[in-house]
Design a protein around this motif. Structure first.
Motif, PDB file in Angstrom:
ATOM      1  N   ASP A  79       0.806  -1.220   0.000  1.00  0.00           N
ATOM      2  CA  ASP A  79       0.000   0.000   0.000  1.00  0.00           C
ATOM      3  C   ASP A  79       0.837   1.266   0.000  1.00  0.00           C
ATOM      4  O   ASP A  79       0.464   2.249  -0.623  1.00  0.00           O
ATOM      5  N   ASN A  80       1.958   1.276   0.700  1.00  0.00           N
ATOM      6  CA  ASN A  80       2.753   2.491   0.825  1.00  0.00           C
ATOM      7  C   ASN A  80       3.965   2.525  -0.091  1.00  0.00           C
ATOM      8  O   ASN A  80       4.811   3.395   0.040  1.00  0.00           O
ATOM      9  N   MET A  81       4.068   1.579  -0.992  1.00  0.00           N
ATOM     10  CA  MET A  81       5.224   1.563  -1.892  1.00  0.00           C
ATOM     11  C   MET A  81       5.025   2.610  -2.983  1.00  0.00           C
ATOM     12  O   MET A  81       3.943   2.729  -3.540  1.00  0.00           O
ATOM     13  N   PRO A  82       6.085   3.369  -3.269  1.00  0.00           N
ATOM     14  CA  PRO A  82       5.953   4.429  -4.275  1.00  0.00           C
ATOM     15  C   PRO A  82       5.882   3.866  -5.689  1.00  0.00           C
ATOM     16  O   PRO A  82       6.355   2.765  -5.951  1.00  0.00           O
ATOM     17  N   VAL A  83       5.286   4.630  -6.556  1.00  0.00           N
ATOM     18  CA  VAL A  83       5.282   4.320  -7.972  1.00  0.00           C
ATOM     19  C   VAL A  83       6.365   5.185  -8.600  1.00  0.00           C
ATOM     20  O   VAL A  83       6.438   6.387  -8.336  1.00  0.00           O
ATOM     21  N   VAL A  84       7.221   4.583  -9.377  1.00  0.00           N
ATOM     22  CA  VAL A  84       8.291   5.329 -10.029  1.00  0.00           C
ATOM     23  C   VAL A  84       8.090   5.270 -11.539  1.00  0.00           C
ATOM     24  O   VAL A  84       7.404   4.385 -12.055  1.00  0.00           O
ATOM     25  N   ASN A  85       8.687   6.208 -12.231  1.00  0.00           N
ATOM     26  CA  ASN A  85       8.550   6.294 -13.683  1.00  0.00           C
ATOM     27  C   ASN A  85       9.769   5.782 -14.426  1.00  0.00           C
ATOM     28  O   ASN A  85       9.744   5.667 -15.639  1.00  0.00           O
ATOM     29  N   ASN A  86      10.843   5.515 -13.672  1.00  0.00           N
ATOM     30  CA  ASN A  86      12.088   5.118 -14.295  1.00  0.00           C
ATOM     31  C   ASN A  86      12.846   4.252 -13.298  1.00  0.00           C
ATOM     32  O   ASN A  86      12.918   4.588 -12.116  1.00  0.00           O
ATOM     33  N   ILE A  87      13.451   3.177 -13.765  1.00  0.00           N
ATOM     34  CA  ILE A  87      14.141   2.254 -12.867  1.00  0.00           C
ATOM     35  C   ILE A  87      15.289   2.939 -12.117  1.00  0.00           C
ATOM     36  O   ILE A  87      15.638   2.542 -11.010  1.00  0.00           O
ATOM     37  N   LYS A  88      15.847   4.012 -12.700  1.00  0.00           N
ATOM     38  CA  LYS A  88      16.932   4.736 -12.017  1.00  0.00           C
ATOM     39  C   LYS A  88      16.465   5.317 -10.687  1.00  0.00           C
ATOM     40  O   LYS A  88      17.263   5.482  -9.771  1.00  0.00           O
ATOM     41  N   GLU A  89      15.168   5.603 -10.562  1.00  0.00           N
ATOM     42  CA  GLU A  89      14.630   6.156  -9.321  1.00  0.00           C
ATOM     43  C   GLU A  89      14.665   5.140  -8.177  1.00  0.00           C
ATOM     44  O   GLU A  89      14.510   5.516  -7.022  1.00  0.00           O
ATOM     45  N   LEU A  90      14.861   3.877  -8.496  1.00  0.00           N
ATOM     46  CA  LEU A  90      14.906   2.831  -7.468  1.00  0.00           C
ATOM     47  C   LEU A  90      16.312   2.586  -6.929  1.00  0.00           C
ATOM     48  O   LEU A  90      16.492   1.803  -5.998  1.00  0.00           O
ATOM     49  N   ILE A  91      17.305   3.247  -7.500  1.00  0.00           N
ATOM     50  CA  ILE A  91      18.676   3.077  -7.029  1.00  0.00           C
ATOM     51  C   ILE A  91      18.868   3.924  -5.781  1.00  0.00           C
ATOM     52  O   ILE A  91      18.577   5.111  -5.765  1.00  0.00           O
ATOM     53  N   GLY A  92      19.367   3.286  -4.727  1.00  0.00           N
ATOM     54  CA  GLY A  92      19.614   3.987  -3.472  1.00  0.00           C
ATOM     55  C   GLY A  92      18.464   3.817  -2.501  1.00  0.00           C
ATOM     56  O   GLY A  92      17.530   3.035  -2.734  1.00  0.00           O
ATOM     57  N   ASN A  93      18.563   4.537  -1.408  1.00  0.00           N
ATOM     58  CA  ASN A  93      17.580   4.422  -0.326  1.00  0.00           C
ATOM     59  C   ASN A  93      17.387   2.972   0.104  1.00  0.00           C
ATOM     60  O   ASN A  93      16.274   2.536   0.383  1.00  0.00           O
ATOM     61  N   THR A  94      18.483   2.243   0.134  1.00  0.00           N
ATOM     62  CA  THR A  94      18.439   0.847   0.571  1.00  0.00           C
ATOM     63  C   THR A  94      18.324   0.809   2.090  1.00  0.00           C
ATOM     64  O   THR A  94      18.795   1.715   2.780  1.00  0.00           O
ATOM     65  N   PRO A  95      17.688  -0.228   2.622  1.00  0.00           N
ATOM     66  CA  PRO A  95      17.487  -0.285   4.074  1.00  0.00           C
ATOM     67  C   PRO A  95      18.754  -0.657   4.835  1.00  0.00           C
ATOM     68  O   PRO A  95      19.714  -1.170   4.264  1.00  0.00           O
ATOM     69  N   LEU A  96      18.711  -0.373   6.118  1.00  0.00           N
ATOM     70  CA  LEU A  96      19.754  -0.807   7.044  1.00  0.00           C
ATOM     71  C   LEU A  96      19.196  -1.964   7.862  1.00  0.00           C
ATOM     72  O   LEU A  96      18.032  -1.948   8.261  1.00  0.00           O
ATOM     73  N   LEU A  97      20.028  -2.943   8.106  1.00  0.00           N
ATOM     74  CA  LEU A  97      19.657  -4.082   8.945  1.00  0.00           C
ATOM     75  C   LEU A  97      20.491  -4.013  10.215  1.00  0.00           C
ATOM     76  O   LEU A  97      21.718  -3.992  10.154  1.00  0.00           O
ATOM     77  N   LYS A  98      19.823  -3.949  11.365  1.00  0.00           N
ATOM     78  CA  LYS A  98      20.546  -3.955  12.636  1.00  0.00           C
ATOM     79  C   LYS A  98      20.887  -5.397  12.984  1.00  0.00           C
ATOM     80  O   LYS A  98      20.013  -6.268  13.002  1.00  0.00           O
ATOM     81  N   VAL A  99      22.151  -5.648  13.236  1.00  0.00           N
ATOM     82  CA  VAL A  99      22.630  -6.980  13.579  1.00  0.00           C
ATOM     83  C   VAL A  99      22.659  -7.085  15.100  1.00  0.00           C
ATOM     84  O   VAL A  99      23.273  -6.258  15.778  1.00  0.00           O
ATOM     85  N   SER A 100      22.004  -8.087  15.627  1.00  0.00           N
ATOM     86  CA  SER A 100      21.966  -8.230  17.084  1.00  0.00           C
ATOM     87  C   SER A 100      23.349  -8.598  17.614  1.00  0.00           C
ATOM     88  O   SER A 100      24.145  -9.242  16.927  1.00  0.00           O
TER      89      SER A 100
END
Length: 185
Positions: free
Chosen positions: A5-26
């Protein structure tokens, strides 16, 4: 499964590069006490690598949109795959000169993306631009001959490579975490 539901719609695949998540390692998994450890999940870029940012940064800083140009790069896979798709959006072809395609499936993907692959015998995984059998040497020869309008972005020495990480990767980490004591890359 996560909601879409909250995922953005993009017009170009280049817009998906970056903003990668961080994973906290216990600390149970890391063995580090009193240290918060996070992993930046760059494999979640659309082409599966931190090199997506490198390709995008170099491409965006490429100002000349010359007719009939072709990018040429010393890459064994990740950079050239991303560059092939990004440049391909503008109809620009790519050539990879390499001596290090070790995984046949990577070569298959490069072929599928239309990358012209020039494989050198190269006895060493270390690049040596003075060796006539080295990818750097071959690229310079091809560029100098001017048989094609090659544009050599040269990921290893192109200032756009570290610049994109300073502007995006580093900024994202600081925005997500605030103060960062150490960064290992």
């Amino acid at each position: 499964f996560p909601s879409h539901d909250n995922m953005p719609v993009v017009n170009n695949i280049k817009e998906l590069i970056g903003n990668t998540p961080l994973l906290k390692v216990s600390s149970d998994n890391s063995g580090l006490k009193n240290i918060d450890l996070y992993l930046k999940l760059e494999y979640m870029n659309p082409f599966g690598s931190v090199k997506d940012r490198t390709a995008l940064g170099m491409y965006n800083d490429f100002v000349r949109k010359e007719d009939n140009c072709e990018f040429i790069e010393a890459s064994s896979g990740n950079t050239i795959k991303a560059l092939a798709i990004i440049a391909g959006l503008d109809g620009i072809k790519t050539t990879s000169v390499t001596n290090r395609v070790k995984v046949e499936e990577v070569k298959d993907i490069m072929n599928l993306l239309g990358v012209n692959i020039i494989e050198m015998s190269g006895n060493s995984p270390c690049l040596d631009p003075t060796n006539p059998e080295d990818p750097f040497y071959i690229i310079q020869e091809m560029v100098n001959k001017k048989e094609k309008n090659y544009i050599y972005l040269n990921q290893y020495y192109n200032e756009s490579n570290p610049k994109i990480h300073y502007e995006t990767t580093g900024t994202e980490i600081v925005n997500d975490l605030g103060t960062v004591d150490f960064l290992f890359g």
